[in-house]
Scaffold this motif. Sequence first.
Motif, PDB file in Angstrom:
ATOM      1  N   TYR A  88      29.345  35.384 -23.170  1.00 14.81           N
ATOM      2  CA  TYR A  88      29.377  35.892 -24.537  1.00 14.81           C
ATOM      3  C   TYR A  88      28.758  34.874 -25.498  1.00 14.81           C
ATOM      4  O   TYR A  88      27.904  35.203 -26.317  1.00 14.81           O
ATOM      5  N   LEU A 103      26.166  43.528 -24.417  1.00 13.80           N
ATOM      6  CA  LEU A 103      27.123  42.608 -23.790  1.00 13.80           C
ATOM      7  C   LEU A 103      28.350  42.429 -24.685  1.00 13.80           C
ATOM      8  O   LEU A 103      29.484  42.434 -24.216  1.00 13.80           O
ATOM      9  N   LEU A 154      32.068  43.310 -23.397  1.00 11.96           N
ATOM     10  CA  LEU A 154      33.131  42.307 -23.269  1.00 11.96           C
ATOM     11  C   LEU A 154      34.298  42.612 -24.195  1.00 11.96           C
ATOM     12  O   LEU A 154      35.455  42.421 -23.836  1.00 11.96           O
ATOM     13  N   GLU A 196      25.092  34.403 -25.206  1.00 17.47           N
ATOM     14  CA  GLU A 196      24.410  35.497 -25.884  1.00 17.47           C
ATOM     15  C   GLU A 196      24.377  35.241 -27.395  1.00 17.47           C
ATOM     16  O   GLU A 196      23.352  35.402 -28.048  1.00 17.47           O
ATOM     17  N   LEU A 197      25.520  34.787 -27.918  1.00 16.44           N
ATOM     18  CA  LEU A 197      25.600  34.493 -29.357  1.00 16.44           C
ATOM     19  C   LEU A 197      24.608  33.419 -29.770  1.00 16.44           C
ATOM     20  O   LEU A 197      24.120  33.401 -30.888  1.00 16.44           O
ATOM     21  N   MET A 214      22.320  41.601 -26.481  1.00 14.31           N
ATOM     22  CA  MET A 214      23.402  41.021 -27.289  1.00 14.31           C
ATOM     23  C   MET A 214      24.416  42.083 -27.679  1.00 14.31           C
ATOM     24  O   MET A 214      25.614  41.947 -27.437  1.00 14.31           O
ATOM     25  N   ARG A 225      23.328  33.683 -34.543  1.00 15.32           N
ATOM     26  CA  ARG A 225      23.085  35.115 -34.705  1.00 15.32           C
ATOM     27  C   ARG A 225      23.668  35.615 -36.015  1.00 15.32           C
ATOM     28  O   ARG A 225      24.697  35.122 -36.463  1.00 15.32           O
ATOM     29  N   GLY A 278      21.803  32.935 -28.310  1.00 16.51           N
ATOM     30  CA  GLY A 278      20.442  33.338 -27.989  1.00 16.51           C
ATOM     31  C   GLY A 278      19.859  32.628 -26.783  1.00 16.51           C
ATOM     32  O   GLY A 278      18.652  32.396 -26.721  1.00 16.51           O
TER      33      GLY A 278
END
Lengths: 322, 251
Positions: A111, B4, B8, A114-115, B1, B88, A117
């Motif tokens: 997670y 996922l 989750l 992904e945050l 992004m 992000r 990048g």
Amino acid sequence: MSVIEVADLRRSYTQRSGVFHRTKTDVEAVRGVSFSVEAGELFGLLGPNGAGKTTTIKMLITLLLPTSGSARVLGRDVVTEAREVRRRIGYVFGGDRGLYERLSALDNLRYFAELYGVSPREQKPRIAQLLEMVGLDGREKERVEGYSRGMRQRLHIARGLLHDPDVLFLDEPTIGIDPVGARELRTTIGSLLAVGKTVLLTTHYMFEADELCDRIAVIAAGQIIAAGTPRELKAQVPGSRVLEVEVFGVDDETVAVVRRIDGVRSVVVEERGHAQVLLVSVASDAEVTQPVLSCLSGVTVGRVSSREPTLEDAYVELVRSA
Amino acid sequence: MLVLGWWLNLKILARSAFDGVLGVVWPLFFATIAFFMYGQGSSDTTLLSASLGASVMGVWSATSTSASSAIQRQRRQGTLELLVAAPRHFSLVLLPITVAMSTIGLYSMVATLLWGRFLFGIHVTIASLPAFALAVPITVVSVGMLGFLLSVTVVRYRTAWALGNALEYPVWLVCGFLVPLQVLPDWVRPISWLLAPTWGINAIRESALGGNPWPDLALCAGLAGVYAAVGVAFTNTVLHSARSRATLALT
Ligand SMILES: Nc1ncnc2c1ncn2[C@@H]1O[C@H](COP(=O)(O)OP(=O)(O)OP(=O)(O)O)[C@@H](O)[C@H]1O
Ligand SMILES: [Mg+2]
């Protein structure tokens, strides 16, 4: 150009209390802090509870806006260029919060990868490498709710390193880790420096700061009261050697006599069970062991030893006189 | 992004025992009320319409209460700061969370329809299957977007989680999940029109009962898009304020 540049940073909090009679009080947590950290350096921020260390770090990692003053990380302003700053810094704090309890360690890391990048292709090898580094490989499929405190802390560290940040902010990272784990973590931190990372660390363990930090700033009540290398800080303590004399039943008069000896800067008496220990601060070039012992001729003397002042001696002295 | 994050968060929600129990019980409770309100004598279409309304109610309930409490939970467990500290855009973090919640609500939708089928003998006959298959996910996503708007405010105000609970009931009424909109006073109408789920439930009903669901569906999707845009724009303001007032963490 310094990696971290902090100029006259201030931050106050407004606290509201009371339900019916709302009272506002302003707490000035950070009051004009300035320092800079060079590339590849490990910089320690030490200070008592509530000194403003975490507040300072949170301003640097863009979670809090400064009330005034400015800070730049990697040349980017933490207020106006927050996104660029976030991309290149990592943040790890101590304690067992900050993880998704109901997910496995692997999912937690996926997670956050992904945050931050991290591209899908790099994620897998990167996560595997970090799990191995923090010693959690083999247990990554278990849910975090079953993890011990130290395991959580390690997972935190892996999380902070996911995107291979250039600058790391570690707020009491070894809190709650066992001595062996803490030593491993210190080795890990050392190895990060070896590959050119810059680290800002806070800790309450003075030996840890002494072992790791290139430079230290001591902060108390929101202001920096001393800064320098660990060696420089130790040299600031009045008396640069400490003579420890174990005695049994010494009276105040005798202590006063010891205080008057040439070269003695201060004497502190510590009670230790039946015995007392005289902590005699000595100017570095003075030889006082014999004069001190002859003053004590009337009392039973136990062990006598002489040591360099530790960072803790220096720290306690600095914070007390602040 | 987004995928996922959604997946989750779905995992986290599905593993929460407490939410699980409520998630099973509430929708059945609503459905029962709805069936008794309309009575056994009503026509099949009225009953089906009520049953569909009750099922979407479950989706909204799952979203409104948990969208706000989830952010509060993240604040308590210390993850909110980490989400904000990531590069992000924060709305990309928040959106999957609320859409995951409304997705969990899908379960209650199915449960309600089954409950109606076996306890009250309401057959679910769907006139236009493709329209229905499109209307349901769009409605679910639009509810998720409404939850997103709600959760953005929670980021700034520590006490806003109570807002979610407070909004749970009014929104059912105003969107006409349970009672037809015609029953409501006129001044409520404009509010209903602004709420995407109003159009979503209309579209679901039309597609099941054999009307023309497309205009409703377009409005629902359009409004959901507007919510998303407003939420994204609003996120920046809210985050700025949260960073200046230190409301991201409980210390
Ligand atoms: N969110 C907040 N709201 C109000 N006051 C706060 C907040 N966070 C910190 N403070 C206050 O600011 C001061 C500095 O706190 P800070 O957490 O920066 O200290 P610290 O040096 O990290 O201490 P510790 O060693 O205990 O971690 C304290 O007086 C604290 O009470
Ligand atoms: Mg702290």
